[in-house]
Design a protein around this motif. Structure first.
Motif, PDB file in Angstrom:
ATOM      1  N   LEU A  26     152.188   6.442  32.179  1.00 27.60           N
ATOM      2  CA  LEU A  26     153.390   6.483  31.342  1.00 27.60           C
ATOM      3  C   LEU A  26     153.657   7.897  30.847  1.00 27.60           C
ATOM      4  O   LEU A  26     154.820   8.322  30.778  1.00 27.60           O
ATOM      5  CB  LEU A  26     153.261   5.513  30.174  1.00 27.60           C
ATOM      6  CG  LEU A  26     153.253   4.029  30.551  1.00 27.60           C
ATOM      7  CD1 LEU A  26     153.091   3.165  29.306  1.00 27.60           C
ATOM      8  CD2 LEU A  26     154.492   3.637  31.330  1.00 27.60           C
ATOM      9  N   ALA A  27     152.606   8.635  30.525  1.00 31.67           N
ATOM     10  CA  ALA A  27     152.780  10.028  30.098  1.00 31.67           C
ATOM     11  C   ALA A  27     153.419  10.854  31.216  1.00 31.67           C
ATOM     12  O   ALA A  27     154.287  11.698  30.961  1.00 31.67           O
ATOM     13  CB  ALA A  27     151.441  10.628  29.672  1.00 31.67           C
ATOM     14  N   LYS A  28     153.001  10.603  32.459  1.00 27.33           N
ATOM     15  CA  LYS A  28     153.592  11.314  33.596  1.00 27.33           C
ATOM     16  C   LYS A  28     155.079  10.975  33.720  1.00 27.33           C
ATOM     17  O   LYS A  28     155.911  11.847  33.979  1.00 27.33           O
ATOM     18  CB  LYS A  28     152.844  10.958  34.885  1.00 27.33           C
ATOM     19  CG  LYS A  28     153.346  11.692  36.111  1.00 27.33           C
ATOM     20  CD  LYS A  28     153.072  13.175  36.010  1.00 27.33           C
ATOM     21  CE  LYS A  28     153.372  13.887  37.310  1.00 27.33           C
ATOM     22  NZ  LYS A  28     153.073  15.329  37.214  1.00 27.33           N
ATOM     23  N   GLY A  29     155.418   9.722  33.509  1.00 28.73           N
ATOM     24  CA  GLY A  29     156.816   9.316  33.546  1.00 28.73           C
ATOM     25  C   GLY A  29     157.650  10.028  32.493  1.00 28.73           C
ATOM     26  O   GLY A  29     158.772  10.457  32.752  1.00 28.73           O
ATOM     27  N   ARG A  30     157.109  10.179  31.305  1.00 25.08           N
ATOM     28  CA  ARG A  30     157.824  10.893  30.237  1.00 25.08           C
ATOM     29  C   ARG A  30     157.953  12.366  30.600  1.00 25.08           C
ATOM     30  O   ARG A  30     159.002  12.979  30.390  1.00 25.08           O
ATOM     31  CB  ARG A  30     157.101  10.762  28.892  1.00 25.08           C
ATOM     32  CG  ARG A  30     157.082   9.394  28.251  1.00 25.08           C
ATOM     33  CD  ARG A  30     158.456   8.713  28.136  1.00 25.08           C
ATOM     34  NE  ARG A  30     158.634   7.815  29.283  1.00 25.08           N
ATOM     35  CZ  ARG A  30     159.686   7.792  30.119  1.00 25.08           C
ATOM     36  NH1 ARG A  30     160.708   8.567  29.958  1.00 25.08           N
ATOM     37  NH2 ARG A  30     159.751   6.966  31.126  1.00 25.08           N
ATOM     38  N   GLU A  31     156.873  12.956  31.159  1.00 28.37           N
ATOM     39  CA  GLU A  31     156.899  14.365  31.573  1.00 28.37           C
ATOM     40  C   GLU A  31     158.000  14.612  32.605  1.00 28.37           C
ATOM     41  O   GLU A  31     158.673  15.640  32.581  1.00 28.37           O
ATOM     42  CB  GLU A  31     155.536  14.737  32.157  1.00 28.37           C
ATOM     43  CG  GLU A  31     155.428  16.118  32.748  1.00 28.37           C
ATOM     44  CD  GLU A  31     154.118  16.316  33.500  1.00 28.37           C
ATOM     45  OE1 GLU A  31     154.149  16.936  34.589  1.00 28.37           O
ATOM     46  OE2 GLU A  31     153.071  15.855  33.016  1.00 28.37           O
ATOM     47  N   LEU A  32     158.171  13.655  33.523  1.00 29.22           N
ATOM     48  CA  LEU A  32     159.172  13.785  34.582  1.00 29.22           C
ATOM     49  C   LEU A  32     160.576  13.358  34.140  1.00 29.22           C
ATOM     50  O   LEU A  32     161.535  13.509  34.904  1.00 29.22           O
ATOM     51  CB  LEU A  32     158.752  12.962  35.799  1.00 29.22           C
ATOM     52  CG  LEU A  32     157.463  13.388  36.503  1.00 29.22           C
ATOM     53  CD1 LEU A  32     157.078  12.376  37.582  1.00 29.22           C
ATOM     54  CD2 LEU A  32     157.610  14.783  37.087  1.00 29.22           C
ATOM     55  N   GLY A  33     160.688  12.795  32.953  1.00 30.08           N
ATOM     56  CA  GLY A  33     161.994  12.342  32.469  1.00 30.08           C
ATOM     57  C   GLY A  33     162.506  11.107  33.186  1.00 30.08           C
ATOM     58  O   GLY A  33     163.718  10.942  33.354  1.00 30.08           O
ATOM     59  N   LEU A  34     161.608  10.223  33.602  1.00 27.53           N
ATOM     60  CA  LEU A  34     161.998   9.031  34.349  1.00 27.53           C
ATOM     61  C   LEU A  34     162.594   7.965  33.441  1.00 27.53           C
ATOM     62  O   LEU A  34     162.444   8.005  32.224  1.00 27.53           O
ATOM     63  CB  LEU A  34     160.788   8.453  35.084  1.00 27.53           C
ATOM     64  CG  LEU A  34     160.067   9.393  36.052  1.00 27.53           C
ATOM     65  CD1 LEU A  34     158.953   8.649  36.779  1.00 27.53           C
ATOM     66  CD2 LEU A  34     161.031  10.020  37.046  1.00 27.53           C
ATOM     67  N   LEU A  35     163.246   7.001  34.064  1.00 27.93           N
ATOM     68  CA  LEU A  35     163.715   5.825  33.341  1.00 27.93           C
ATOM     69  C   LEU A  35     162.508   5.091  32.770  1.00 27.93           C
ATOM     70  O   LEU A  35     161.369   5.300  33.218  1.00 27.93           O
ATOM     71  CB  LEU A  35     164.486   4.914  34.298  1.00 27.93           C
ATOM     72  CG  LEU A  35     165.807   5.482  34.828  1.00 27.93           C
ATOM     73  CD1 LEU A  35     166.343   4.610  35.951  1.00 27.93           C
ATOM     74  CD2 LEU A  35     166.806   5.618  33.709  1.00 27.93           C
ATOM     75  N   PRO A  36     162.698   4.194  31.788  1.00 32.42           N
ATOM     76  CA  PRO A  36     161.563   3.472  31.211  1.00 32.42           C
ATOM     77  C   PRO A  36     160.774   2.705  32.293  1.00 32.42           C
ATOM     78  O   PRO A  36     161.360   2.050  33.159  1.00 32.42           O
ATOM     79  CB  PRO A  36     162.215   2.509  30.223  1.00 32.42           C
ATOM     80  CG  PRO A  36     163.514   3.164  29.868  1.00 32.42           C
ATOM     81  CD  PRO A  36     163.960   3.851  31.131  1.00 32.42           C
ATOM     82  N   LEU A  37     159.454   2.816  32.189  1.00 37.60           N
ATOM     83  CA  LEU A  37     158.563   2.253  33.206  1.00 37.60           C
ATOM     84  C   LEU A  37     157.773   1.065  32.679  1.00 37.60           C
ATOM     85  O   LEU A  37     157.563   0.918  31.475  1.00 37.60           O
ATOM     86  CB  LEU A  37     157.562   3.316  33.673  1.00 37.60           C
ATOM     87  CG  LEU A  37     158.112   4.593  34.281  1.00 37.60           C
ATOM     88  CD1 LEU A  37     156.978   5.561  34.578  1.00 37.60           C
ATOM     89  CD2 LEU A  37     158.931   4.294  35.525  1.00 37.60           C
ATOM     90  N   CYS A  38     157.308   0.280  33.620  1.00 35.02           N
ATOM     91  CA  CYS A  38     156.315  -0.755  33.352  1.00 35.02           C
ATOM     92  C   CYS A  38     155.155  -0.493  34.297  1.00 35.02           C
ATOM     93  O   CYS A  38     155.362  -0.291  35.499  1.00 35.02           O
ATOM     94  CB  CYS A  38     156.891  -2.142  33.594  1.00 35.02           C
ATOM     95  SG  CYS A  38     155.681  -3.437  33.254  1.00 35.02           S
ATOM     96  N   VAL A  39     153.938  -0.468  33.766  1.00 36.49           N
ATOM     97  CA  VAL A  39     152.740  -0.261  34.576  1.00 36.49           C
ATOM     98  C   VAL A  39     151.827  -1.468  34.424  1.00 36.49           C
ATOM     99  O   VAL A  39     151.642  -1.985  33.321  1.00 36.49           O
ATOM    100  CB  VAL A  39     152.007   1.056  34.209  1.00 36.49           C
ATOM    101  CG1 VAL A  39     151.616   1.094  32.757  1.00 36.49           C
ATOM    102  CG2 VAL A  39     150.782   1.273  35.066  1.00 36.49           C
ATOM    103  N   VAL A  40     151.301  -1.932  35.558  1.00 38.50           N
ATOM    104  CA  VAL A  40     150.366  -3.050  35.591  1.00 38.50           C
ATOM    105  C   VAL A  40     149.135  -2.604  36.359  1.00 38.50           C
ATOM    106  O   VAL A  40     149.248  -2.024  37.439  1.00 38.50           O
ATOM    107  CB  VAL A  40     151.006  -4.292  36.259  1.00 38.50           C
ATOM    108  CG1 VAL A  40     149.974  -5.376  36.514  1.00 38.50           C
ATOM    109  CG2 VAL A  40     152.133  -4.819  35.399  1.00 38.50           C
TER     110      VAL A  40
END
Length: 156
Positions: A26-40
């Motif tokens: 999730l931190a990587k997603g925020r760093e990249l400016g991605l849309l909200p993620l779900c991780v399983v």
């Protein structure tokens, strides 16, 4: 006083490893400016170890992320390869969907987790929320943050 789990009861990933994977992904997603993620994160037996859904992630993201991780486990390779096979062999993909009760999602963003020394299968991570290649990038970042080896389905 709670008793620790019997070693035989641990099926691959520990809870601590799965939480590290999820947080780093999730931190990587925020760093990249991605849309909200779900991780399983699933263990080697396909059991849920960790799930996180960011605020604003759309309705089916947890199911899609689970399907990506499950598809990787079911086939024994990351969903980058499963997505390629889905393009080349749609009949097989339809059969896989039927056999799995619709649980396997053949889209990039499902990555196997392996022990870096033995390459033993420990589990799988699935992410959904942005484009599939970016979802996969976050899976890889999370797995590597836990000191484990990602397996995307591409030959080494």
């Amino acid at each position: 006083m709670p008793q620790p789990a019997h070693p035989a009861a641990i099926n691959g990933l520990t809870l601590a490893q799965s939480e590290t994977i999820a947080a780093a992904a999730l931190a990587k997603g925020r760093e990249l400016g991605l849309l909200p993620l779900c991780v399983v994160v699933l263990d080697a037996g396909g059991h849920l170890k960790s799930a996180r859904r960011e605020d604003g992630a759309s309705l089916l993201r947890p199911e899609i992320a689970t399907g990506k991780a499950f598809g990787a486990l079911a086939m024994g390779f990351g969903t980058r390869e499963l997505a390629r096979r889905a393009q080349a062999m749609p009949g097989f993909t339809n059969a896989l969907s039927d056999l799995s009760g619709g649980k396997a999602v053949p889209a990039q963003g499902g990555v196997l987790v392996r022990d870096p020394q033995t390459m033993a299968l420990l589990g799988a991570v699935g992410i959904s929320g942005d484009v599939s290649a970016k979802d996969e990038e976050c899976c890889i970042a999370g797995i590597e943050a836990a000191g484990l080896a990602p397996d995307t389905g591409d030959p080494a």
